[in-house]
Design a protein around this motif. Structure first.
Motif, PDB file in Angstrom:
ATOM      1  N   LYS A   1       0.843  -1.206   0.000  1.00 34.62           N
ATOM      2  CA  LYS A   1       0.000   0.000   0.000  1.00 34.62           C
ATOM      3  C   LYS A   1       0.875   1.251   0.000  1.00 34.62           C
TER       4      LYS A   1
ATOM      5  N   GLN B   1      -6.007  13.794  -3.055  1.00 34.67           N
ATOM      6  CA  GLN B   1      -7.106  14.743  -3.232  1.00 34.67           C
ATOM      7  C   GLN B   1      -6.808  15.675  -4.393  1.00 34.67           C
TER       8      GLN B   1
ATOM      9  N   ASN C   1     -14.518  11.300  -5.528  1.00 38.49           N
ATOM     10  CA  ASN C   1     -14.393  10.027  -6.231  1.00 38.49           C
ATOM     11  C   ASN C   1     -13.376  10.044  -7.360  1.00 38.49           C
ATOM     12  N   SER C   2     -12.873  11.216  -7.686  1.00 33.83           N
ATOM     13  CA  SER C   2     -11.955  11.341  -8.817  1.00 33.83           C
ATOM     14  C   SER C   2     -10.810  12.277  -8.457  1.00 33.83           C
TER      15      SER C   2
ATOM     16  N   TYR D   1      -9.247   8.413 -12.605  1.00 34.11           N
ATOM     17  CA  TYR D   1      -9.843   7.502 -11.629  1.00 34.11           C
ATOM     18  C   TYR D   1      -9.082   7.592 -10.312  1.00 34.11           C
ATOM     19  N   GLY D   2      -9.832   7.466  -9.209  1.00 38.56           N
ATOM     20  CA  GLY D   2      -9.246   7.613  -7.885  1.00 38.56           C
ATOM     21  C   GLY D   2      -8.725   6.317  -7.300  1.00 38.56           C
ATOM     22  N   LEU D   3      -8.302   6.398  -6.055  1.00 45.72           N
ATOM     23  CA  LEU D   3      -7.707   5.255  -5.363  1.00 45.72           C
ATOM     24  C   LEU D   3      -8.717   4.149  -5.091  1.00 45.72           C
ATOM     25  N   ASP D   4     -10.017   4.494  -5.068  1.00 43.70           N
ATOM     26  CA  ASP D   4     -11.056   3.511  -4.777  1.00 43.70           C
ATOM     27  C   ASP D   4     -11.886   3.163  -6.007  1.00 43.70           C
ATOM     28  N   ALA D   5     -11.338   3.370  -7.198  1.00 49.61           N
ATOM     29  CA  ALA D   5     -12.077   3.040  -8.416  1.00 49.61           C
ATOM     30  C   ALA D   5     -12.496   1.572  -8.395  1.00 49.61           C
ATOM     31  N   PRO D   6     -13.739   1.261  -8.819  1.00 42.65           N
ATOM     32  CA  PRO D   6     -14.221  -0.129  -8.800  1.00 42.65           C
ATOM     33  C   PRO D   6     -13.308  -1.095  -9.560  1.00 42.65           C
TER      34      PRO D   6
ATOM     35  N   PRO E   1      -9.769  -2.182 -10.269  1.00 39.74           N
ATOM     36  CA  PRO E   1      -8.413  -1.984  -9.729  1.00 39.74           C
ATOM     37  C   PRO E   1      -7.386  -1.583 -10.791  1.00 39.74           C
TER      38      PRO E   1
ATOM     39  N   ARG F   1      -6.989   2.255 -11.080  1.00 43.29           N
ATOM     40  CA  ARG F   1      -6.495   3.032  -9.943  1.00 43.29           C
ATOM     41  C   ARG F   1      -5.047   3.474 -10.184  1.00 43.29           C
TER      42      ARG F   1
END
Length: 407
Positions: A51, A57, A265-266, A384-389, A391, A394
């Motif tokens: 990780k 942000q 989210n982005s 796309y962010g760190l929590d994009a559906p 993987p 990301r």
């Protein structure tokens, strides 16, 4: 006897070569010993297995569009832009104080439009009005400090002195457009300049009916040959001959307002306003003081949310490690990113990581538009962010490293 001589010759030759061979097999000197017996193990590690990313942000960093080579006028889909222009007071000489309204044929504002536009360039609706600015302003001016929604506020004279409505031709070179203005303000400026009263210039305010934003070539402090706004005054001299008087811009600035940015989210890079991406990393998974041979950061563009002008999507981006420096200053370490398809790769992030490994093993990388794109376009690139559906979409960090031998 002959046999004895042959045996002796064999023994002598054997001893000679034996000496050479033992000499070649002596232990290395003290200087080269560690080099011969040391082996360097080069290892890979990626954010798929550890990780690295602990947060991120989209950070707002005020973009000062102030003598940066471009200004903007217009509106589209929640984006809107206006421009403020101050003129060279040295172009308002006392020798023209004798001018009267009757001797002035016309006053025109000449704007050199560039080839960048955001919005509907196929069926454009483009119009703006020109106002006199009454009060002091600086490079800190914003849309909200000049406008109440679309209406200029008390810092602006409420009666426009000119307007434009029409289609701007987009070409590879600048297209000059002349806007006819009322004449009286020029005589007022001559008097104010004589009395050392500040002249705050003109506001170019878009109409709410606009569906396109255009770029205007503007003053750039290090490029004297760049076209920028000017006033042309056509008048009759004392001898009755027609003459043209040029009043060139000294300060060209823009204020920009943009639609709300999804910062949850982005990750968003918004030029001209502006937003930058800040990624927080923890590289303590790497041995302290490791040698970083290669480090690549990868981001994926969300094409469904990305917005860009007619000149296409950005191909080059900038990244930086700022340390304790403010984000509107110069980074401690900078590096470039390149777009390939929907991916943006920042190939050289090894230097910040090596720096962090000598300290707390934590740091922040900031990603933004390349060089002048940040203030010469209004493009919005969404990642796309760190929590994009998915993987695979990301952000990813790939590192190749080796341990340093510490003595």
């Amino acid at each position: 006897m002959k046999l004895f001589k042959r045996i002796a010759s064999v023994i002598i030759i054997s001893l000679f070569f034996g000496k050479i061979l033992t000499g070649c097999n002596e232990l290395p000197t003290e200087i080269t010993y560690t080099m011969l017996y040391d082996t360097t193990t080069v290892l890979p590690i990626t954010s798929d297995s550890v990780k690295f990313f602990v947060g991120g942000q989209s950070k707002y960093v005020f973009a000062k569009i102030f003598n940066t080579g471009s200004i903007f006028i217009g509106g589209w889909n929640g984006f809107r832009a206006a421009s403020l222009v101050r003129f060279k007071e040295s172009n308002l000489p006392d020798t023209l104080l004798w001018l009267t309204p009757e001797r002035i044929d016309s006053v025109k504002l000449v704007l050199p439009f560039g080839n960048y536009a955001l919005g509907d360039t196929v069926n454009p609706s483009f119009s703006f009005r020109v106002f006199l600015i009454k009060q002091y302003w600086t490079n800190q001016v914003t849309w909200d400090s000049i406008f109440n929604d679309w209406t200029p506020n008390q810092r602006i004279d409420p009666i426009p002195i000119g307007s434009f409505s029409g289609k701007i031709k987009l070409t590879d070179s600048t297209t000059e457009v002349s806007v006819l203005l009322q004449k009286d303000f020029i005589l007022d400026w001559l008097k104010k300049n004589k009395d050392s009263v500040p002249i705050w210039g003109l506001l170019l305010a878009p109409d709410p009916s606009c569906n396109v934003i255009h770029q205007v070539s503007a003053q750039f402090i290090t490029e004297s040959t760049v076209k920028h706004p000017k006033l042309t005054v056509y008048y009759k001299y004392l001898d009755g001959n027609n003459r043209i008087w040029y009043i060139n811009s000294a300060i060209d600035a823009s204020v920009v307002d943009v639609p709300k940015v999804d910062t949850l989210n982005s990750f968003v890079i918004q030029s001209g306003y502006s937003f930058r991406i800040a990624l927080n990393l923890d590289v303590s998974f790497l041995p302290r003081f490791s040698a970083i041979h290669f480090a690549q950061l990868e981001l994926t563009i969300d094409t469904t949310k990305t917005i860009f002008g007619n000149t296409g999507l950005d191909t080059v981006f900038t990244g930086g490690y700022f340390g304790s420096n403010p984000l509107d200053s110069v980074p401690v370490i900078s590096f470039l990113g390149r777009r390939i398809g929907n991916k943006v790769y920042f190939y050289k992030v090894s230097s910040p990581i090596e720096l962090w490994l000598k300290d707390t093993s934590k740091g922040e990388l900031v990603l933004y538009s390349y060089y002048w794109n940040e203030v010469r376009t209004l493009n919005r690139i969404v990642f796309y962010g760190l929590d994009a559906p998915d993987p695979q979409k990301r952000p990813k960090l790939k590192v190749i490293y080796s341990k340093r031998l510490l003595k």
